[in-house]
Design a protein around this motif. Structure first.
Motif, mmCIF file in Angstrom:
data_model
loop_
_atom_site.group_PDB
_atom_site.id
_atom_site.type_symbol
_atom_site.label_atom_id
_atom_site.label_comp_id
_atom_site.label_asym_id
_atom_site.label_seq_id
_atom_site.Cartn_x
_atom_site.Cartn_y
_atom_site.Cartn_z
ATOM 1 N N ALA A 143 -29.970 28.118 12.161
ATOM 2 C CA ALA A 143 -29.688 27.236 11.023
ATOM 3 C C ALA A 143 -30.463 27.663 9.788
ATOM 4 O O ALA A 143 -29.946 27.623 8.662
ATOM 5 C CB ALA A 143 -30.024 25.793 11.392
ATOM 6 N N THR B 206 -28.968 30.701 8.366
ATOM 7 C CA THR B 206 -27.778 30.290 7.609
ATOM 8 C C THR B 206 -28.159 29.795 6.224
ATOM 9 O O THR B 206 -27.470 30.099 5.227
ATOM 10 C CB THR B 206 -27.033 29.183 8.379
ATOM 11 O OG1 THR B 206 -26.586 29.703 9.628
ATOM 12 C CG2 THR B 206 -25.842 28.670 7.592
ATOM 13 N N ALA B 207 -29.268 29.033 6.124
ATOM 14 C CA ALA B 207 -29.714 28.547 4.814
ATOM 15 C C ALA B 207 -30.024 29.703 3.873
ATOM 16 O O ALA B 207 -29.726 29.645 2.675
ATOM 17 C CB ALA B 207 -30.953 27.661 4.993
ATOM 18 N N ARG C 25 -22.163 25.659 6.724
ATOM 19 C CA ARG C 25 -23.404 25.820 7.487
ATOM 20 C C ARG C 25 -23.167 25.795 8.997
ATOM 21 O O ARG C 25 -23.721 26.621 9.733
ATOM 22 C CB ARG C 25 -24.412 24.741 7.094
ATOM 23 C CG ARG C 25 -25.053 24.974 5.722
ATOM 24 C CD ARG C 25 -26.024 23.861 5.376
ATOM 25 N NE ARG C 25 -26.632 24.099 4.070
ATOM 26 C CZ ARG C 25 -27.838 24.650 3.885
ATOM 27 N NH1 ARG C 25 -28.566 25.003 4.928
ATOM 28 N NH2 ARG C 25 -28.323 24.841 2.678
ATOM 29 N N THR D 247 -23.771 29.100 11.285
ATOM 30 C CA THR D 247 -24.785 28.975 12.342
ATOM 31 C C THR D 247 -24.175 29.238 13.710
ATOM 32 O O THR D 247 -24.754 29.956 14.542
ATOM 33 C CB THR D 247 -25.411 27.568 12.313
ATOM 34 O OG1 THR D 247 -25.967 27.317 11.025
ATOM 35 C CG2 THR D 247 -26.502 27.451 13.364
ATOM 36 N N ASP E 208 -28.646 21.313 10.569
ATOM 37 C CA ASP E 208 -29.655 20.846 9.605
ATOM 38 C C ASP E 208 -31.042 21.226 10.119
ATOM 39 O O ASP E 208 -31.458 20.785 11.198
ATOM 40 C CB ASP E 208 -29.542 19.327 9.446
ATOM 41 C CG ASP E 208 -30.411 18.807 8.304
ATOM 42 O OD1 ASP E 208 -31.452 19.427 8.020
ATOM 43 O OD2 ASP E 208 -30.054 17.790 7.698
#
Length: 649
Positions: free
Chosen positions: A139, A142-143, A161, A165, A400
Motif C-alpha cells: 500500500a 502504491t502511495a 490504490r 496494491t 490505506d
C-alpha cells in the motif's frame, strides 16, 4: 464422436495432473537446509528491508497519531527501542543462536500444553505481523506511485490504490510461485541506495530548517498553545507512544536470520562459532537500531516542521510518503522520482521478506504440533493461500496505510512482549537487578500492547482469525496423524540388547508383555497373562515392557531410548515417549529389523468408554493401547506376514 470425447477427457486429465505436479512440486523432497553465511553488516541489510522500509510511512503515521508532538513521541520511541527492545533481543540472540527466536524460547521455558497453546497463539500474531507487512508495504509503495507528480497524467483507473496494491501483491505471489530466493547481495544494494537517498533528502531538509529558524519558533509556540508545560507534553507523548510502535519492527527478523551471520574468521570450534555468531548478531542489532533511531528522529522533526498538516491526511500528497514529499519539494521531481523508485523497491522487498518469513514459519513449528505436513512441505499452495489473505486484507482496509498501522503494530508489539516475557523467565533466578530491569521492560511492552489493541482492535481481529485457524487445523491434523509412527529412531542400551539376544537364543522368539508402570505386580501380571492365553514357560519367556509418558504435548519423539533393568530376577524394558502405542510399535519394528524375528506383544484390555480413550490418545498420548498399536503397525507395514503380532486378553 466417442473417440473425440475420450481424447478430450484424457487431455483434460493430463492437464490436471501436470498442474497438480507443479503445484505440489518439492513436497516429497527431503532437502537439507543450507545457509550461505555473510558478514553481519550484509545480513543487517537483509533485515533492513523490513526495518528501514518503515521510514516510508512512519513519519506520516507519527504525525497523524501525535500531531506537533510527533518529534517528542518519536524520541520516546527511540528510548524504548534502545533501552527496551535492544537489550531484550541481545538476550534472545544469546538464547537462540540458531535463529529460533523468542517463540522457541517460550516453547522451551513453558513445556506442556500451556506452552504449546501459547506458542500457537503467538504464531497467530506472527502471521498477522507478516501479512500486514506485505499489505502495508504494498500500500505504501502504491502511495509512492500514485502520488508521483510525473504520473498525474495517467487516467484515474490506472492509479486506483486498491488496484495497484493488489497488482503488487499478485506480482509478489507470482515471483514466489515461480521460485524466489532471497539474495543478501540484492538487499545490500537496495538498502544502501535507500539509506543514501534518505540521507540526502533529510540533510537538505535540515539545512532548510537551519536557514529558516522561525520554523522552530512557530513549532515551539504552537506546542505551548496546545500543552501548558514540557511535563504535559512528555505525559501525552507517553500515552501516544503505542501508536508509533511500527518503528520497533525488525528485531524478531534480526534474530531469525542468525544462521546467516558469519562468525569471526579465527573461530574453529563449534562453541567459538556460536559465540562469534552471537557477538556479531548483537553488532547487527545495535547498528540497525542506532541507524533507524537517527533516521526516525530527523525525519520526524523535518516532516513535522516542513510539511503542511493537511498534506498528511488521507488523500494528501504526504500521506504514506512524507520523506518523498520533501524529496520532490526540495530536490526536484527527477530526484524525487528516483527516491520513489528506491522506496518502491525496498517496500516490495520488505513484502518478499515477510512472505519468506511466513513460508519458514509454517514448517518450523506446526509439524511438531501434529499439523499435517503434506501440504506444508509444498511452497506453492501456501503462497496461494497467503496471497489470497493479503488480497482480502487489502480490500478490507482499502489499501490505506494509516488504517493498517494499528494491525501491524499489534503483531510487532505482541512478539516483542513475548520476547520480553521469555527473557524475564530465563533471568529471573539470576542477577536480581537484571530480573527487575527486564520486569519493568516487560510491563512497558504489556502496557503498549494492550493500549494499542484497545485503540486499534483490527490487529487483534486479524490475529484471532489466524489463531483460530491454526488451533482448529492443528487439532484436526493431530487427530488424523495420531497413528503415524512419530518416533525418529530407537536405541537399546547394553542390558536391553542382552535381554533380546538371550530370548532369541533360548526360545527363537521375542515375547513382550506390556505393563503399566506402578500397576499390578510383575508376578501377578505374568500369571494372569499365562492363564488367559494358556502359555507355558517353555512357549514364552516374557520380557516386561513399560512406557512412561513424557511431555504429551510433543507430537514427535526424536529418539526412543530403551533401558534394560532386572527387578527381582524379572527382565524389564523401560522407556519414555509422548505416545505409548507409537513407542511400542516403533520398538517392535526395530526388534524385527535388528533380529529378523517377528516379536509378539501381549496386552490386556482397558476398561472404560472407547471414545474417552480416543481423546486421551490424541491429546494425552495413552488410551486403548493394543488396538492402537496394531493400527499403527498396519499403517507402517502393509504386509501382514512381516507385521509384529499383537495379542490381547
Amino acid at each position: 464422436m466417442t473417440s473425440t470425447l475420450l481424447v478430450s477427457e484424457h487431455h483434460a486429465a493430463s492437464t490436471r495432473n501436470k498442474l497438480r505436479r507443479w503445484l505440489f512440486q518439492g513436497m516429497s523432497e527431503n532437502r537439507q537446509e543450507t545457509h550461505h553465511q555473510a558478514s553481519w553488516w550484509k545480513v543487517m541489510c537483509l533485515t533492513g528491508v523490513d526495518y528501514f522500509s518503515t521510514l516510508g510511512y512512519q513519519p506520516g503515521i507519527a504525525f497523524i497519531a501525535a500531531g506537533l508532538l510527533s518529534p517528542i513521541a518519536t524520541l520516546v520511541l527511540v528510548i524504548v527501542t534502545l533501552a527496551g527492545a535492544l537489550p531484550i533481543y541481545r538476550m534472545v540472540a544469546k538464547a537462540s543462536p540458531h535463529g529460533q527466536g523468542s517463540i522457541a524460547m517460550l516453547e522451551r521455558l513453558l513445556p506442556g500444553w500451556f506452552g504449546k497453546a501459547l506458542v500457537l497463539t503467538l504464531l497467530g500474531f506472527a502471521a498477522t505481523d507478516f501479512i500486514i507487512t506485505i499489505t502495508l508495504s504494498a500500500a505504501d509503495a502504491t502511495a509512492h506511485i500514485v502520488e508521483n507528480p510525473m504520473l498525474k497524467a495517467f487516467p484515474p483507473w490506472m492509479l486506483d490504490r486498491i488496484g495497484v496494491t493488489t497488482l503488487l501483491i499478485a506480482l509478489l505471489g507470482g515471483i514466489f510461485l515461480l521460485g524466489f530466493r532471497e539474495a543478501i547481495g540484492v538487499s545490500v544494494a537496495v538498502v544502501a541506495v535507500y539509506l543514501i537517498l534518505n540521507t540526502v533528502v533529510l540533510s537538505e531538509s535540515l539545512q532548510h530548517l537551519l536557514r529558516n529558524p522561525q520554523l522552530f519558533t512557530q513549532w515551539h509556540d504552537k506546542l505551548f498553545q496546545q500543552h501548558s508545560s514540557p511535563w504535559m507534553m512528555l505525559g501525552v507523548s507517553l500515552i501516544l507512544f503505542p501508536k508509533l510502535a511500527l518503528g520497533l519492527s525488525g528485531f524478531e527478523t534480526g534474530v531469525a536470520v542468525m544462521p546467516l551471520v558469519k562468525s569471526d574468521n579465527n573461530a574453529s570450534e563449534n562453541e567459538q562459532i556460536i559465540e562469534g555468531r552471537v557477538r556479531n548478531t548483537r553488532k547487527l542489532l545495535l547498528t540497525a537500531a542506532l541507524i533507524m533511531s537517527a533516521f526516525l528522529l530527523v525525519s520526524s522533526l523535518t516532516t513535522t516542521l516542513l510539511i503542511p498538516d493537511k498534506a498528511f491526511l488521507d488523500g494528501g500528497e504526504a500521506n504514506g510518503r512524507a520523506i518523498s514529499y520533501l524529496a520532490h519539494l526540495y530536490l526536484g521531481h527527477t530526484f524525487g522520482s528516483f527516491y520513489d523508485i528506491s522506496s518502491i523497491l525496498i517496500l516490495w522487498f520488505a513484502g518478499a521478506s515477510a512472505m519468506a518469513g511466513l513460508l519458514n514459519l509454517v514448517p518450523r513449528y506446526l509439524p511438531r504440533f501434529g499439523m499435517a505436513p503434506e501440504w506444508a512441505k509444498a511452497v506453492r499452495p501456501l503462497v496461494l493461500f497467503f496471497t489470497a489473505v493479503a488480497f482480502a486484507v487489502t480490500i478490507i482496509f482499502r489499501a490505506d496505510v494509516d488504517a493498517q498501522a494499528g494491525a501491524y503494530a499489534t503483531g510487532v508489539l505482541v512478539l516483542i512482549t513475548s520476547a520480553a516475557f521469555a527473557v524475564l523467565l530465563s533471568v529471573r533466578h539470576q542477577h536480581k537487578w537484571q530480573a527487575r530491569a527486564f520486569f519493568l521492560i516487560t510491563l512497558v511492552f504489556i502496557y503498549t500492547s494492550i493500549m494499542n489493541m484497545i485503540e486499534r482492535p483490527e490487529g487483534l481481529h486479524i490475529a484471532s482469525f489466524f489463531i483460530g485457524a491454526i488451533l482448529i487445523v492443528s487439532f484436526i491434523s493431530r487427530a488424523i496423524r495420531s497413528v503415524e509412527l512419530r518416533i525418529g529412531e530407537v536405541a537399546l542400551d547394553t542390558t536391553a540388547r542382552q535381554f533380546i539376544e538371550q530370548s532369541v537364543r533360548k526360545t527363537g522368539g521375542i515375547t513382550l508383555l506390556a505393563h503399566r508402570p506402578n500397576g499390578l505386580g510383575y508376578g501377578v501380571k505374568e500369571s494372569e497373562t499365562r492363564e488367559i492365553h494358556k502359555l507355558t514357560h517353555e512357549e514364552a519367556e516374557f520380557i516386561f515392557l513399560e512406557v512412561e509418558l513424557s511431555d504429551t504435548s510433543d507430537f514427535v519423539g526424536d529418539r526412543l531410548m530403551v533401558r534394560g533393568e532386572e527387578v527381582d530376577g524379572i527382565r524389564v524394558l523401560r522407556c519414555s515417549s509422548p505416545a505409548i502405542p507409537n513407542a511400542i510399535a516403533a520398538l517392535l519394528l526395530h526388534l524385527r529389523d535388528q533380529t529378523g524375528v517377528l516379536p509378539h506383544a501381549y496386552f490386556g484390555w482397558t476398561e472404560g468408554n472407547p471414545l474417552r480413550y480416543v481423546f486421551k490418545f490424541v491429546f494425552l498420548g495413552e488410551g486403548e493401547t493394543a488396538p492402537l498399536t496394531r493400527e499403527i503397525l498396519r499403517q507402517i507395514e502393509r504386509d501382514p506376514s512381516r507385521r509384529p503380532r499383537i495379542l490381547v486378553g
